[in-house]
Design a protein around this motif. Structure first.
Motif, PDB file in Angstrom:
ATOM      1  N   ARG A 168       0.828  -1.203   0.000  1.00 24.64           N
ATOM      2  CA  ARG A 168       0.000   0.000   0.000  1.00 24.64           C
ATOM      3  C   ARG A 168       0.865   1.257   0.000  1.00 24.64           C
ATOM      4  NH1 ARG A 168      -4.995   1.861   1.957  1.00 24.64           N
ATOM      5  NH2 ARG A 168      -5.037   4.106   1.472  1.00 24.64           N
ATOM      6  N   LEU A 169       1.901   1.277   0.851  1.00 30.19           N
ATOM      7  CA  LEU A 169       2.764   2.454   0.909  1.00 30.19           C
ATOM      8  C   LEU A 169       3.492   2.664  -0.418  1.00 30.19           C
ATOM      9  CD1 LEU A 169       4.883   3.488   3.966  1.00 30.19           C
ATOM     10  CD2 LEU A 169       5.751   3.835   1.667  1.00 30.19           C
ATOM     11  N   ALA A 170       3.967   1.580  -1.022  1.00 29.93           N
ATOM     12  CA  ALA A 170       4.664   1.697  -2.299  1.00 29.93           C
ATOM     13  C   ALA A 170       3.740   2.219  -3.390  1.00 29.93           C
ATOM     14  CB  ALA A 170       5.249   0.343  -2.702  1.00 29.93           C
ATOM     15  N   ALA A 171       2.484   1.736  -3.407  1.00 34.84           N
ATOM     16  CA  ALA A 171       1.523   2.215  -4.399  1.00 34.84           C
ATOM     17  C   ALA A 171       1.230   3.695  -4.185  1.00 34.84           C
ATOM     18  CB  ALA A 171       0.242   1.391  -4.324  1.00 34.84           C
ATOM     19  N   ASP A 172       1.048   4.095  -2.938  1.00 33.22           N
ATOM     20  CA  ASP A 172       0.798   5.502  -2.646  1.00 33.22           C
ATOM     21  C   ASP A 172       1.993   6.383  -3.008  1.00 33.22           C
ATOM     22  OD1 ASP A 172      -1.733   4.979  -1.752  1.00 33.22           O
ATOM     23  OD2 ASP A 172      -1.223   5.037   0.382  1.00 33.22           O
ATOM     24  N   SER A 173       3.189   5.829  -2.901  1.00 30.07           N
ATOM     25  CA  SER A 173       4.384   6.615  -3.236  1.00 30.07           C
ATOM     26  C   SER A 173       4.387   7.027  -4.698  1.00 30.07           C
ATOM     27  CB  SER A 173       5.661   5.821  -2.902  1.00 30.07           C
ATOM     28  OG  SER A 173       5.950   4.834  -3.881  1.00 30.07           O
ATOM     29  N   ARG A 174       3.871   6.175  -5.556  1.00 32.73           N
ATOM     30  CA  ARG A 174       3.834   6.507  -6.988  1.00 32.73           C
ATOM     31  C   ARG A 174       2.842   7.634  -7.253  1.00 32.73           C
ATOM     32  NH1 ARG A 174       4.221   0.756  -7.311  1.00 32.73           N
ATOM     33  NH2 ARG A 174       1.978   0.552  -7.647  1.00 32.73           N
ATOM     34  N   THR A 175       1.803   7.705  -6.421  1.00 31.49           N
ATOM     35  CA  THR A 175       0.817   8.777  -6.573  1.00 31.49           C
ATOM     36  C   THR A 175       1.377  10.111  -6.107  1.00 31.49           C
ATOM     37  OG1 THR A 175      -1.035   7.243  -6.295  1.00 31.49           O
ATOM     38  CG2 THR A 175      -1.459   9.575  -5.845  1.00 31.49           C
ATOM     39  N   TYR A 230       0.573   6.728   9.589  1.00 29.38           N
ATOM     40  CA  TYR A 230       0.086   6.110   8.354  1.00 29.38           C
ATOM     41  C   TYR A 230      -0.290   4.651   8.588  1.00 29.38           C
ATOM     42  CZ  TYR A 230       0.273   4.325   3.526  1.00 29.38           C
ATOM     43  OH  TYR A 230      -0.002   3.709   2.332  1.00 29.38           O
ATOM     44  N   LEU A 231       0.609   3.909   9.234  1.00 29.73           N
ATOM     45  CA  LEU A 231       0.355   2.488   9.435  1.00 29.73           C
ATOM     46  C   LEU A 231      -0.820   2.257  10.378  1.00 29.73           C
ATOM     47  CD1 LEU A 231       4.022   1.148   9.684  1.00 29.73           C
ATOM     48  CD2 LEU A 231       2.464   1.023   7.727  1.00 29.73           C
ATOM     49  N   LEU A 278       6.391  10.355   6.938  1.00 26.38           N
ATOM     50  CA  LEU A 278       5.809   9.503   5.894  1.00 26.38           C
ATOM     51  C   LEU A 278       6.305   9.903   4.514  1.00 26.38           C
ATOM     52  CD1 LEU A 278       3.792   7.384   4.867  1.00 26.38           C
ATOM     53  CD2 LEU A 278       2.023   9.172   4.951  1.00 26.38           C
ATOM     54  N   ALA A 279       6.435  11.200   4.262  1.00 30.96           N
ATOM     55  CA  ALA A 279       6.883  11.649   2.943  1.00 30.96           C
ATOM     56  C   ALA A 279       8.264  11.101   2.618  1.00 30.96           C
ATOM     57  CB  ALA A 279       6.880  13.171   2.875  1.00 30.96           C
ATOM     58  N   TRP A 295      11.601   7.277  -0.633  1.00 28.14           N
ATOM     59  CA  TRP A 295      12.477   6.116  -0.809  1.00 28.14           C
ATOM     60  C   TRP A 295      11.819   5.085  -1.723  1.00 28.14           C
ATOM     61  CZ3 TRP A 295      15.776   3.841   3.710  1.00 28.14           C
ATOM     62  CH2 TRP A 295      16.754   4.760   4.077  1.00 28.14           C
ATOM     63  N   CYS A 296      10.550   4.802  -1.476  1.00 26.18           N
ATOM     64  CA  CYS A 296       9.856   3.835  -2.335  1.00 26.18           C
ATOM     65  C   CYS A 296       9.786   4.333  -3.772  1.00 26.18           C
ATOM     66  CB  CYS A 296       8.447   3.573  -1.806  1.00 26.18           C
ATOM     67  SG  CYS A 296       8.375   2.476  -0.383  1.00 26.18           S
ATOM     68  N   ALA A 297       9.536   5.616  -3.940  1.00 21.98           N
ATOM     69  CA  ALA A 297       9.381   6.171  -5.284  1.00 21.98           C
ATOM     70  C   ALA A 297      10.664   6.071  -6.089  1.00 21.98           C
ATOM     71  CB  ALA A 297       8.916   7.623  -5.198  1.00 21.98           C
ATOM     72  N   VAL A 298      11.819   6.379  -5.476  1.00 25.66           N
ATOM     73  CA  VAL A 298      13.076   6.297  -6.241  1.00 25.66           C
ATOM     74  C   VAL A 298      13.455   4.855  -6.529  1.00 25.66           C
ATOM     75  CG1 VAL A 298      14.049   8.513  -5.552  1.00 25.66           C
ATOM     76  CG2 VAL A 298      14.445   6.498  -4.117  1.00 25.66           C
ATOM     77  N   ALA A 299      12.831   3.909  -5.843  1.00 27.08           N
ATOM     78  CA  ALA A 299      13.021   2.484  -6.146  1.00 27.08           C
ATOM     79  C   ALA A 299      11.891   1.984  -7.054  1.00 27.08           C
ATOM     80  CB  ALA A 299      13.074   1.673  -4.866  1.00 27.08           C
ATOM     81  N   SER A 300      11.382   2.888  -7.880  1.00 23.01           N
ATOM     82  CA  SER A 300      10.355   2.565  -8.873  1.00 23.01           C
ATOM     83  C   SER A 300       9.057   2.083  -8.239  1.00 23.01           C
ATOM     84  CB  SER A 300      10.875   1.510  -9.869  1.00 23.01           C
ATOM     85  OG  SER A 300      12.015   1.986 -10.546  1.00 23.01           O
ATOM     86  N   GLY A 301       8.782   2.535  -7.005  1.00 20.87           N
ATOM     87  CA  GLY A 301       7.548   2.168  -6.350  1.00 20.87           C
ATOM     88  C   GLY A 301       7.472   0.700  -5.993  1.00 20.87           C
ATOM     89  N   ASN A 302       8.623   0.094  -5.753  1.00 16.55           N
ATOM     90  CA  ASN A 302       8.689  -1.337  -5.453  1.00 16.55           C
ATOM     91  C   ASN A 302       9.490  -1.514  -4.170  1.00 16.55           C
ATOM     92  OD1 ASN A 302       9.670  -4.102  -5.387  1.00 16.55           O
ATOM     93  ND2 ASN A 302       9.029  -4.292  -7.521  1.00 16.55           N
ATOM     94  N   TRP A 303       8.839  -1.914  -3.084  1.00 13.80           N
ATOM     95  CA  TRP A 303       9.545  -1.986  -1.804  1.00 13.80           C
ATOM     96  C   TRP A 303      10.568  -3.115  -1.761  1.00 13.80           C
ATOM     97  CZ3 TRP A 303       9.099  -6.430   1.129  1.00 13.80           C
ATOM     98  CH2 TRP A 303       7.987  -7.260   0.902  1.00 13.80           C
ATOM     99  N   GLN A 304      10.359  -4.168  -2.538  1.00  8.10           N
ATOM    100  CA  GLN A 304      11.368  -5.235  -2.564  1.00  8.10           C
ATOM    101  C   GLN A 304      12.638  -4.757  -3.277  1.00  8.10           C
ATOM    102  OE1 GLN A 304       8.586  -8.131  -4.222  1.00  8.10           O
ATOM    103  NE2 GLN A 304       8.839  -9.380  -2.367  1.00  8.10           N
ATOM    104  N   LEU A 305      12.471  -3.970  -4.340  1.00  6.63           N
ATOM    105  CA  LEU A 305      13.642  -3.343  -4.954  1.00  6.63           C
ATOM    106  C   LEU A 305      14.303  -2.368  -3.988  1.00  6.63           C
ATOM    107  CD1 LEU A 305      12.614  -2.512  -8.651  1.00  6.63           C
ATOM    108  CD2 LEU A 305      14.301  -4.181  -7.865  1.00  6.63           C
ATOM    109  N   LEU A 306      13.493  -1.661  -3.210  1.00  7.37           N
ATOM    110  CA  LEU A 306      14.043  -0.741  -2.223  1.00  7.37           C
ATOM    111  C   LEU A 306      14.938  -1.483  -1.244  1.00  7.37           C
ATOM    112  CD1 LEU A 306      14.171   1.980  -0.695  1.00  7.37           C
ATOM    113  CD2 LEU A 306      12.099   1.262   0.519  1.00  7.37           C
ATOM    114  N   HIS A 307      14.484  -2.614  -0.738  1.00  4.20           N
ATOM    115  CA  HIS A 307      15.295  -3.366   0.212  1.00  4.20           C
ATOM    116  C   HIS A 307      16.585  -3.874  -0.421  1.00  4.20           C
ATOM    117  CE1 HIS A 307      11.839  -4.301   3.275  1.00  4.20           C
ATOM    118  NE2 HIS A 307      12.100  -3.022   3.127  1.00  4.20           N
ATOM    119  N   GLN A 308      16.526  -4.266  -1.683  1.00  4.09           N
ATOM    120  CA  GLN A 308      17.744  -4.680  -2.374  1.00  4.09           C
ATOM    121  C   GLN A 308      18.710  -3.506  -2.523  1.00  4.09           C
ATOM    122  OE1 GLN A 308      17.048  -6.723  -6.102  1.00  4.09           O
ATOM    123  NE2 GLN A 308      15.228  -7.745  -5.298  1.00  4.09           N
ATOM    124  N   ALA A 309      18.165  -2.344  -2.866  1.00  6.55           N
ATOM    125  CA  ALA A 309      19.017  -1.181  -3.121  1.00  6.55           C
ATOM    126  C   ALA A 309      19.616  -0.610  -1.853  1.00  6.55           C
ATOM    127  CB  ALA A 309      18.202  -0.098  -3.845  1.00  6.55           C
TER     128      ALA A 309
END
Length: 450
Positions: free
Chosen positions: A128-135, A160-161, A191-192, A197-211
């Motif tokens: 949910r947070l990753a999806a909202d980050s793209r918005t 937020y949570l 929250l912002a 962070w999620c947004a610069v990882a293309s809105g993907n939290w699993q990519l964020l954790h890898q990065a």
């Protein structure tokens, strides 16, 4: 190149003052990159660094029988600026060990499962947070693109949570994950910033954790900092603690250090962490917004510690709520038959990174079977030249301060991971800001006839 002004103290009683096109304050990645870019274009540049080393809040040191990162560590090809520098200097990266098991604490009890089981636990909130980050951040490197960010910027991650439809375990564990990301309690974590962070990882939290924790420089961050410094004609002066920056009516400034040395500059680039900005006497005084941001401090207030445990331990990761002294632990490497773990906590005031007994006690919240041999770390919160770990924003700080912090103050410009537009809080953000501010300083110098 400008001329150098020198006065003979025996003749006039004045200290010698050298004149430069640019004085850079701080030899972290932002300062080193800015100095390199300007020096390579023919400008006279001096870098004044308070410490006896370069790197700022990155520091590769020999501890526990191995070269370890006391500060910033991880890099990734998703981070464009740092990856460009790695490519430029032909450096290598290596992967951190992949966890075979994950240990987490929820409801006061310790749990163990596979990485897939843990990811399933945090996925509802993270998706949910990753999806909202793209918005909210459709252009991740333009974080102020939307004019209505106040709608989310006043919220903390905990706020937020708490508003999501989650089970108690999902909420508790995900809150702990974000507290680890911020190196501070979730209640003061903006929250912002999390969404950025999620947004610069293309809105993907699993990519964020890898990065953010998947790959490190094989020869350490010191290798990259050293390569940048060696590629520059800028003068470097270590052990130079800047105490004041006084601007003159001609558009330049005089920078003074604790030993009384004075440096005339047409442009000044200040790369100090936000939390120590008030250690310099700026004349005229800094604008109110910069002072307010400094007074509020960043959200990060935690610690990083390395733990040597007996024997070779299969790779694992641990997460805990932010009321625990350590909120994250991960297997990083082996040395002479033992295993080195890296761990983080959200409150350095409650646990020193070199407290063997305290760290051992905190580690037992996950595993009682590990024998701690030694620990090592650096207290960045007590470090007079840092007073923070990686810079993370509190609620409200994005919209209230980011643009103001990036603005020049007369001949003084500001850079650092604290004021990055993209990967804020990372080496990548520091490099990005160094590139941006060096371009602005060069434009100002050329406009003045340099």
């Amino acid at each position: 190149m400008t001329d150098t002004m020198r006065w003979d103290p025996s003749e006039c009683g004045e200290l010698r003052m050298d004149s430069y096109d640019v004085v850079v304050i701080g030899a972290g990645f932002a300062g080193l990159v800015a100095a390199r870019e300007l020096a390579l274009r023919g400008h006279a540049v001096v870098v004044l660094e308070a410490r006896d080393r370069i790197g700022g809040r990155t520091w590769t040191d020999e501890r526990l029988g191995r070269r370890l990162e006391m500060g910033g560590t991880w890099v990734h090809w998703l981070q464009p600026h740092v990856w460009s520098e790695i490519t430029r200097y032909g450096l290598r990266v290596e992967a951190s060990p992949v966890a075979q098991t994950v240990h987490w604490i929820a409801g006061g009890n310790a749990h163990e499962g596979s990485p897939a089981e843990f990811n399933a636990l945090i996925a509802p909130a993270m998706d949910r947070l990753a999806a909202d980050s793209r918005t909210w951040f459709p252009l991740p490197h333009e974080p102020l693109h939307r004019a209505d960010l106040d709608w989310i910027d006043h919220l903390s991650v905990a706020d937020y949570l708490s508003g999501l439809d989650l089970t108690p375990a999902e909420r508790e564990v995900t809150t702990g994950v974000w507290a680890e990301h911020f190196n501070g309690p979730a209640a003061v974590s903006g929250l912002a910033q999390a969404m950025r962070w999620c947004a610069v990882a293309s809105g993907n939290w699993q990519l964020l954790h890898q990065a953010t924790s998947g790959h490190r420089l094989t020869e350490g961050t010191a290798a990259l900092a050293g390569a940048i410094a060696a590629d520059s004609d800028a003068e470097l002066r270590l052990g130079s603690v800047v105490t004041s920056v006084a601007q003159d009516t001609g558009g330049g400034a005089t920078v003074t250090t604790a030993d009384g040395s004075r440096f005339a500059a047409r442009q000044v680039i200040c790369t100090l962490p936000l939390n120590v900005l008030d250690t310099i006497d700026f004349q005229p005084a800094l604008p109110a917004a910069k002072l307010a941001a400094n007074a509020e401090r960043t959200a990060s207030q935690g610690l990083k510690t390395w733990i040597r445990v007996r024997g070779e331990v299969p790779p694992f990761t641990g997460y805990a709520p932010d009321d625990h002294d350590l909120t994250f632990v991960h297997t990083e490497c082996t040395v002479d038959g033992d295993t080195l773990l890296v761990a983080f906590g959200t409150r350095a005031a409650d646990l020193a990174p070199d407290d063997v007994e305290g760290v051992t006690r905190a580690l037992r919240a996950w595993r009682e079977d590990l024998e701690v041999l030694d620990v090592a770390g650096h207290d960045w919160m007590s470090d007079a030249f840092a007073r923070e770990t990686w810079p993370m924003q509190r609620p409200g700080q994005l919209t209230a301060y980011l643009a103001a912090l990036q603005e020049p103050h007369g001949a003084v410009r500001f850079a650092g991971s604290d004021v990055a537009t993209g990967w804020a809080g990372f080496i990548d953000g520091a490099i990005e800001s160094g590139l941006r501010v060096s371009r602005a300083a060069r434009s100002a110098l050329r406009g003045a006839g340099a």
